[in-house]
Scaffold this active site. Structure first.
Site, short mmCIF file in Angstrom:
data_model
loop_
_atom_site.label_atom_id
_atom_site.label_comp_id
_atom_site.label_asym_id
_atom_site.label_seq_id
_atom_site.Cartn_x
_atom_site.Cartn_y
_atom_site.Cartn_z
N CYS A 37 54.92 36.22 8.16
CA CYS A 37 53.80 35.47 8.75
C CYS A 37 54.26 34.24 9.53
O CYS A 37 53.46 33.60 10.19
CB CYS A 37 52.80 35.06 7.67
SG CYS A 37 51.96 36.48 6.94
N HIS A 78 39.83 35.48 20.42
CA HIS A 78 40.88 35.66 21.41
C HIS A 78 41.65 34.36 21.67
O HIS A 78 41.89 33.97 22.81
CB HIS A 78 40.34 36.27 22.71
CG HIS A 78 40.07 37.73 22.57
ND1 HIS A 78 38.95 38.20 21.90
CD2 HIS A 78 40.78 38.81 22.94
CE1 HIS A 78 38.99 39.51 21.90
NE2 HIS A 78 40.08 39.91 22.52
N GLU A 130 41.12 39.08 6.36
CA GLU A 130 42.18 39.04 7.37
C GLU A 130 42.73 40.43 7.67
O GLU A 130 43.07 40.73 8.81
CB GLU A 130 43.31 38.12 6.87
CG GLU A 130 44.39 37.90 7.91
CD GLU A 130 45.48 36.99 7.40
OE1 GLU A 130 45.39 35.78 7.67
OE2 GLU A 130 46.40 37.47 6.73
#
Length: 150
Positions: A37, A78, A130
């Site tokens: 991550c 986005h 997520e």
């Protein structure tokens, strides 16, 4: 979005409203302990915001569903979450854009709006998925009532 059942939060408010929405965003977690991550990557986040209160506004809403979506979707969809330096930080672990911090940030942003409304409802839970197998629940601590003489 498919109908989903979310864990419920106990409260004594008269009304509870839930708004589901999704947004696509990239992030990275700037910590040595974050493993893969640490690299920039993206998710399609699925969120549910639970708002509760006792009073409806002059339109008969606790809060307009569209406002909740607009507050979060328009800000994060986005985007690279790390670029939102008002919400997130690459230096402060409590502001790294982890799922937990993003859920808390969603609650803070929505609550900030709600605090400016006449009926003043409360965010009682944010569910943030997520990945298909990983999600976070954030439940803000309830603040002590303040005697407000208006």
């Amino acid at each position: 979005m498919l109908q989903q059942i979310y864990p419920s939060v106990a409260h004594d408010y008269s009304y509870e409203l839930n708004k589901d929405f999704q947004f696509a965003a990239a992030h990275y977690v700037p910590s040595e302990d974050a493993g893969k991550c640490r690299q920039m990557h993206g998710h399609t986040y699925y969120a549910n915001v639970t708002v509760a209160g006792d009073e409806l506004d002059r339109s008969g809403f606790l809060v307009n569903f569209a406002i909740i979506k607009r507050l979060i979707h328009d800000r994060f969809d986005h985007s690279l979450l790390n670029d939102d330096t008002e919400s997130f930080s690459d230096e402060l672990p409590e502001r790294f854009p982890t799922t937990e911090v993003v859920a808390r940030t969603i609650a803070e942003l929505v609550q900030s709006y709600l605090d400016g409304t006449a009926n003043r409802p409360h965010v009682v839970q944010v569910f943030l998925r997520e990945t298909p197998t990983s999600y976070c629940l954030y439940r803000p601590k309830r603040k002590a009532a303040v005697n407000d003489e208006r």
